[in-house]
Design an enzyme around this catalytic site. Structure first.
Site, PDB file in Angstrom:
ATOM      1  N   ASP A  10       7.533   6.414 -61.759  1.00  0.00           N
ATOM      2  CA  ASP A  10       8.341   5.343 -62.366  1.00  0.00           C
ATOM      3  C   ASP A  10       9.245   6.009 -63.395  1.00  0.00           C
ATOM      4  O   ASP A  10       9.086   7.185 -63.712  1.00  0.00           O
ATOM      5  CB  ASP A  10       7.432   4.295 -63.040  1.00  0.00           C
ATOM      6  N   SER A  11      10.148   5.206 -63.974  1.00  0.00           N
ATOM      7  CA  SER A  11      11.008   5.746 -65.023  1.00  0.00           C
ATOM      8  C   SER A  11      10.225   5.982 -66.321  1.00  0.00           C
ATOM      9  O   SER A  11      10.695   6.694 -67.199  1.00  0.00           O
ATOM     10  CB  SER A  11      12.149   4.761 -65.291  1.00  0.00           C
ATOM     11  N   TYR A  42      16.029   3.148 -66.098  1.00  0.00           N
ATOM     12  CA  TYR A  42      16.812   3.287 -64.872  1.00  0.00           C
ATOM     13  C   TYR A  42      17.687   2.041 -64.637  1.00  0.00           C
ATOM     14  O   TYR A  42      18.707   2.112 -63.966  1.00  0.00           O
ATOM     15  CB  TYR A  42      15.892   3.450 -63.655  1.00  0.00           C
ATOM     16  N   GLY A  43      17.231   0.912 -65.164  1.00  0.00           N
ATOM     17  CA  GLY A  43      17.877  -0.386 -64.878  1.00  0.00           C
ATOM     18  C   GLY A  43      19.388  -0.399 -65.028  1.00  0.00           C
ATOM     19  O   GLY A  43      20.104  -0.870 -64.140  1.00  0.00           O
ATOM     20  N   CYS A  73       8.507   1.662 -59.128  1.00  0.00           N
ATOM     21  CA  CYS A  73       9.682   1.269 -59.903  1.00  0.00           C
ATOM     22  C   CYS A  73      10.538   0.413 -58.994  1.00  0.00           C
ATOM     23  O   CYS A  73      10.946   0.855 -57.907  1.00  0.00           O
ATOM     24  CB  CYS A  73      10.442   2.517 -60.334  1.00  0.00           C
ATOM     25  N   ASN A  74      10.807  -0.818 -59.412  1.00  0.00           N
ATOM     26  CA  ASN A  74      11.606  -1.725 -58.580  1.00  0.00           C
ATOM     27  C   ASN A  74      13.052  -1.252 -58.473  1.00  0.00           C
ATOM     28  O   ASN A  74      13.692  -1.414 -57.435  1.00  0.00           O
ATOM     29  CB  ASN A  74      11.596  -3.128 -59.169  1.00  0.00           C
ATOM     30  N   THR A  75      13.571  -0.681 -59.579  1.00  0.00           N
ATOM     31  CA  THR A  75      14.968  -0.248 -59.573  1.00  0.00           C
ATOM     32  C   THR A  75      15.152   0.849 -58.523  1.00  0.00           C
ATOM     33  O   THR A  75      16.074   0.806 -57.711  1.00  0.00           O
ATOM     34  CB  THR A  75      15.379   0.244 -60.978  1.00  0.00           C
ATOM     35  N   GLU A 152       8.270  -1.289 -73.690  1.00  0.00           N
ATOM     36  CA  GLU A 152       8.089   0.111 -74.119  1.00  0.00           C
ATOM     37  C   GLU A 152       7.775   0.169 -75.621  1.00  0.00           C
ATOM     38  O   GLU A 152       7.117   1.077 -76.094  1.00  0.00           O
ATOM     39  CB  GLU A 152       9.366   0.926 -73.829  1.00  0.00           C
ATOM     40  N   CYS A 184       9.874  -5.929 -61.868  1.00  0.00           N
ATOM     41  CA  CYS A 184       9.986  -4.685 -62.626  1.00  0.00           C
ATOM     42  C   CYS A 184       8.563  -4.337 -63.044  1.00  0.00           C
ATOM     43  O   CYS A 184       7.838  -5.212 -63.534  1.00  0.00           O
ATOM     44  CB  CYS A 184      10.877  -4.884 -63.858  1.00  0.00           C
ATOM     45  N   THR A 185       8.182  -3.088 -62.822  1.00  0.00           N
ATOM     46  CA  THR A 185       6.777  -2.747 -63.099  1.00  0.00           C
ATOM     47  C   THR A 185       6.446  -2.732 -64.590  1.00  0.00           C
ATOM     48  O   THR A 185       5.285  -2.631 -64.963  1.00  0.00           O
ATOM     49  CB  THR A 185       6.412  -1.389 -62.452  1.00  0.00           C
ATOM     50  N   HIS A 186       7.476  -2.821 -65.434  1.00  0.00           N
ATOM     51  CA  HIS A 186       7.196  -2.964 -66.870  1.00  0.00           C
ATOM     52  C   HIS A 186       6.758  -4.396 -67.222  1.00  0.00           C
ATOM     53  O   HIS A 186       6.090  -4.612 -68.228  1.00  0.00           O
ATOM     54  CB  HIS A 186       8.449  -2.660 -67.701  1.00  0.00           C
TER      55      HIS A 186
HETATM   56  N1  DGL Z   1       9.851  -0.068 -64.321  1.00  0.00           N
HETATM   57  C1  DGL Z   1      11.093   0.004 -63.663  1.00  0.00           C
HETATM   58  C2  DGL Z   1      11.260  -1.052 -62.595  1.00  0.00           C
HETATM   59  O1  DGL Z   1      10.287  -1.470 -62.019  1.00  0.00           O
HETATM   60  C3  DGL Z   1      12.354   0.245 -64.386  1.00  0.00           C
HETATM   61  C4  DGL Z   1      12.529   0.057 -65.797  1.00  0.00           C
HETATM   62  C5  DGL Z   1      13.757   0.814 -66.202  1.00  0.00           C
HETATM   63  O2  DGL Z   1      13.637   2.029 -66.247  1.00  0.00           O
HETATM   64  O3  DGL Z   1      14.818   0.204 -66.444  1.00  0.00           O
HETATM   65  O4  DGL Z   1      12.364  -1.441 -62.279  1.00  0.00           O
END
Ligand code: DGL
Length: 268
Positions: A10-11, A42-43, A73-75, A152, A184-186
């Site tokens: 992931d990011s 990454y978004g 990571c979804n992005t 975060e 988003c995994t966050h």
């Molecule tokens: N956790 C990531 C996701 O699922 C990205 C968060 C990010 O880096 O912007 O998209």
């Protein structure tokens, strides 16, 4: 029996929500996790850069022996899966399809909300994947760029977090969604705050659980009694990765090693 590790990236810390689920479901597997903490988020990044980072991350995990790559990571999953599948030599599992299947299973009124980073929402990956499986579903999406920094930062139950979530979700709630994909995994880090805003009538879909189910189909269980090992790698060793990481996985994130990914790892 394949003793090679499962590789997850992931990011940053978000993918640890997926790691936790996989660790629980596969206690005997070795797992290596890479958090690209030097380049998070990454978004807001361009599609080309997210693809490039994703290839570097996957190549690093394969160099460490990974037998399968979980793109937690979804992005990255939204834009980089075709390139990853073409360029890396092991199976690659993303988080979009598992989340979509779960959303379709849960929705009754066929109104599904999706929240994610700007990159994920702009790609329309969820919208397309949902409508591919069930044309009768209506999809309402919203980019929520401020949620990654809040997660975060560890502002999990902060008044500001509640206000921001309420603002982001107001339009989706007006559309009477009954299912909300945490794209988003966050976001599972903020699950209780999101639940407070959406109430009990909206199902929250956290793709981590579905990803673990999909992995079940690909992994031949080691059938050994010893506990699998976990190793964590980051591109910038930060206190935050340790503290937020611990609150996600419920134990020390250890051992953590710092790595530098070279440009040469990206080959077009
Ligand atoms: N956790 C990531 C996701 O699922 C990205 C968060 C990010 O880096 O912007 O998209």
């Amino acid at each position: 029996m394949n003793k090679k590790p499962i590789g997850i990236f992931d990011s940053g810390v978000g993918g640890l929500t997926v790691y936790k689920e996989i660790r629980e479901q596969f206690p005997n597997e070795d797992i290596i996790y890479f958090g690209d903490t030097a380049r998070v988020p990454y978004g807001p990044k361009s599609k080309n850069n997210v693809i490039k980072y994703s290839i570097q991350n996957a190549r690093f995990l394969i160099q460490q022996g990974a037998k399968i790559i979980i793109v937690a990571c979804n992005t990255s999953s939204s834009v980089a899966l075709p390139a990853l599948r073409e360029l890396v030599e092991v199976p690659v599992i993303g988080v979009i399809q598992p989340g979509v299947r779960s959303a379709i299973k849960h929705t009754i009124n066929k109104k599904i909300g999706v929240i994610g980073t700007e990159g994920t929402i702009k790609s329309e990956a969820y919208q397309k994947a949902i409508q591919n499986l069930d044309k009768s579903c209506e999809v309402f999406s919203a980019a929520c760029p401020m949620l990654v920094p809040l997660a975060e930062e560890g502002w999990i139950d902060h008044e500001v977090t509640h206000l921001i979530i309420a603002e982001y979700l107001s339009v989706l709630l007006q559309k009477k969604i009954d299912t909300l994909v945490l794209g988003c995994t966050h976001y599972p880090i903020l699950k209780s705050a999101i639940k407070k805003i959406v109430g009990d009538n909206v199902n929250l879909v956290d793709s981590a659980i579905e990803v673990a189910k999909q992995l079940e189909e690909k992994i031949i269980h080691r059938g050994e009694s010893q506990k699998g090992s976990s190793k964590f790698f980051v591109s910038d060793k930060t206190e935050k990765f340790k503290t937020i990481g611990k609150s996600i996985i419920g134990e020390n994130v250890s051992p953590i090693q710092n790595v530098k990914l070279g440009e040469s790892w990206y080959l077009t």
